[in-house]
Design an enzyme around this catalytic site. Sequence first.
Site, PDB file in Angstrom:
ATOM      1  CE  LYS A   1      88.495  57.552  34.236  1.00  0.00           C
ATOM      2  NZ  LYS A   1      88.886  59.382  33.346  1.00  0.00           N
TER       3      LYS A   1
ATOM      4  CG  ASP B   1      87.478  59.861  30.277  1.00  0.00           C
ATOM      5  OD1 ASP B   1      88.125  59.296  30.933  1.00  0.00           O
ATOM      6  OD2 ASP B   1      87.494  61.097  30.469  1.00  0.00           O
ATOM      7  CD  GLU B   2      85.221  58.256  33.475  1.00  0.00           C
ATOM      8  OE1 GLU B   2      84.810  56.629  33.583  1.00  0.00           O
ATOM      9  OE2 GLU B   2      85.330  58.708  34.304  1.00  0.00           O
TER      10      GLU B   2
ATOM     11  CD  GLN C   1      86.029  53.422  38.472  1.00  0.00           C
ATOM     12  OE1 GLN C   1      84.868  54.837  38.808  1.00  0.00           O
ATOM     13  NE2 GLN C   1      86.702  52.899  38.231  1.00  0.00           N
TER      14      GLN C   1
ATOM     15  NE  ARG D   1      84.591  57.306  43.780  1.00  0.00           N
ATOM     16  CZ  ARG D   1      85.162  56.873  42.150  1.00  0.00           C
ATOM     17  NH1 ARG D   1      85.900  58.268  42.238  1.00  0.00           N
ATOM     18  NH2 ARG D   1      86.244  55.755  41.781  1.00  0.00           N
TER      19      ARG D   1
END
Length: 760
Positions: free
Chosen positions: A32, A224-225, A255, A615
């Site tokens: 990303k 972003d995010e 997420q 992770r």
Amino acid sequence: MNYLDELNEPQREAVLNTEGPTMIIAGAGSGKTRVLTYRIAHLIKAQGVDPFSILALTFTNKAATEMRERIEAVIGAEARNIWMGTFHSVFARILRAEAGVLGYPNNFTIYDTDDSKSLIRAIVREMNLDDKLYKANIVFNRISGAKNRLISWQEYNSNAVYKADDEAALRPQIGAIYKAYVNRCFKAGAMDFDDLLFNTNVLFRDHLAILNKYQHRFHHVLVDEFQDTNVSQYLITKRLSAVNQNICVVGDDAQSIYAFRGADIQNILNFEKDYPDLRVIKLEQNYRSTQTIVEAANAVISNNRAQLTKQVWTQNQEGEKIELIKCASDHEEGKLVASSIFEEKMQGHLRNSDFAVLYRTNSQSRAIEEALRRINLKYKIVGGLSFYQRKEIKDMLAYMRFTLNHDDEASLKRIINLPKRGIGDTTVNKLIVHANETNRSIWDVLQEAPALVGGRAVNAIADFVNMIKRFKIEVAGKDAFESASEIAKGSGLMRELYNDKTVEGINRYENLQELLNAIKEFVESDEARLSGADEQDKSLGAFLQEVTLLTGVDGDDDGDNDKITLMTIHMAKGLEFKNVYIVGLEEDLFPSQMMLSSRADLEEERRLFYVAITRAKQKLFLTYALSRYRFGRTKSCEPSRFLEEIDPRFIKESSKHGGGRPAARPGVEKPSYYAKNLVSSARKSAGTAKQAPVHKVSAGFAPSDTSSLAAGMKVEHPKFGYGKVLAIESNGANRKAKVLFDNFGEKTLLLSFAKLKIHS
């Protein structure tokens, strides 16, 4: 090498197609950050877009720094001209320039969470309210939630639903506190973190000429995010991109784990409704984890209903199976995790920094820490006390803040008698009350102190006022380091700590020296500030803004990076490690007991587990305990339902055993045990250990109307039996009851679903 050659086909499409609204759905480990940075670099290098016309918004300073460095590696120093940073830092910069139209000074103070809670505590005292009922944390979260939904204090106080919620929670004065808090911040020339977004929305809503200026300044807006944005953040970006329509959002709905901070997953799920001509690009190839880890994560997240369809895959090696470790207790869990880390480190020739232990709540770290210390393994806790949260640092920063903004009441209260100069709390409170009653600034009142107070305090206040005036003159035109040095010496704080030769005093003095070092680095740095300033601002005000806007993962280090990382899963988002341990996989812990009342809450917990799994790069370990010490007593536990959602073929049972010393590495995997067998047998043993009687419902059981349910009432539940209501939590239609059941302990129930019979 051409940067486009490094991209796979979907990544290349995301970089090259830069016109119009675009949503890039980026699965875990799919590159990303690379796509987002190359997209910006391509805009500048290949399409000739002026970097000053690009706005890139992130959630952490760390992410902004990494992105800027990557872009600079492709296009050079022009990357420094991009408007790039966190939502709060970028919008703080805009507000600095435009604050006058909102009635704020351009050098307004930014209150951090501690400052905000301190002010709330003061207001609660002044209103003679019960500080046990109106706890600062509860009131702050209520106000913060309202601001994130763009609800002003006026709207809050005129809304019958909010009023009813507060009355049901036995806190009817929340609205009055909200009003007082906003007015006190305004009078102090201060904004809290939520105000930086709330006031930017007000600025763009009420001042169309200013909105128009920034709409035409930013030709491209990138977020972003995006799954972590709240209502306020989304509305700002939507307004800014309304003219050019070049908005690009990057995120992964799987997420989205920050609903408790106000993040709204509907922003990403419903983005296409706002932009019918939206281009959707999916990044589904995972470059981080083994096939086993990727497929296990897919199996878990597939159980969520609210999601955007995608299928994450990888060409990485299959990797080892996920190791499931059953523990008798949380104490044994700590020993087995430490033992396993030691063993893996020795066998695989790994570093401490290759390991992370992730948990649902901070309190779980204690047993892990003790076990790691026992076998001398170095670790760090991410999210612990930050350097900038230490008392001596906050004291010095308060001196600097008050020098720049004389109306900053929170800073004044912190420093007016520090070092001690004979100005007591009674005197300070008297001055503050007088300022509030006369609707004047605390600074104006301070200068008239001789007429209001008596005794030695008169001269002490006069000396303090003269010192601040001197600081104001001395820092004019100087950079941050010169200004800070003058204030540090003139305030007497450095001298006081230098004279304190205790271990604590020496440490505090060294911390202040380190603060000055940090300011010197700020001044001497060649890099543009994270806010993307057109010109580098080396002033004390610029430094204070950057420090205040530091985020949790941008914390401090002691220089030794080879440590095992311990952190909550929420703190781990965006990070990766070779070996990951997810501990405490038990019902009521993970998923949390507080997140079992609705499908939306449970699905957020599942997304949190998905984030934890992804992770791991090479090896993943899952642990659960059959008993755990919680809330002052030992409780029997049963394994988490999430363990059943992992296909058994990805799981192996651990043959590790307790004993407080590193166990020998098992040579052969046990072939006949899989996850569901383990979970099933563990549940049986947990059930045996619990031995809670099955409740037999009373004759003629029928659920009662719970609209009038209140703390102290006795209730009956068809499964949990009899209990007493401890508290009612109300949020619109989602009223919850916290009930202490005789045989099942404390449970939180959503009243719209729970079948409760009220007993007199």
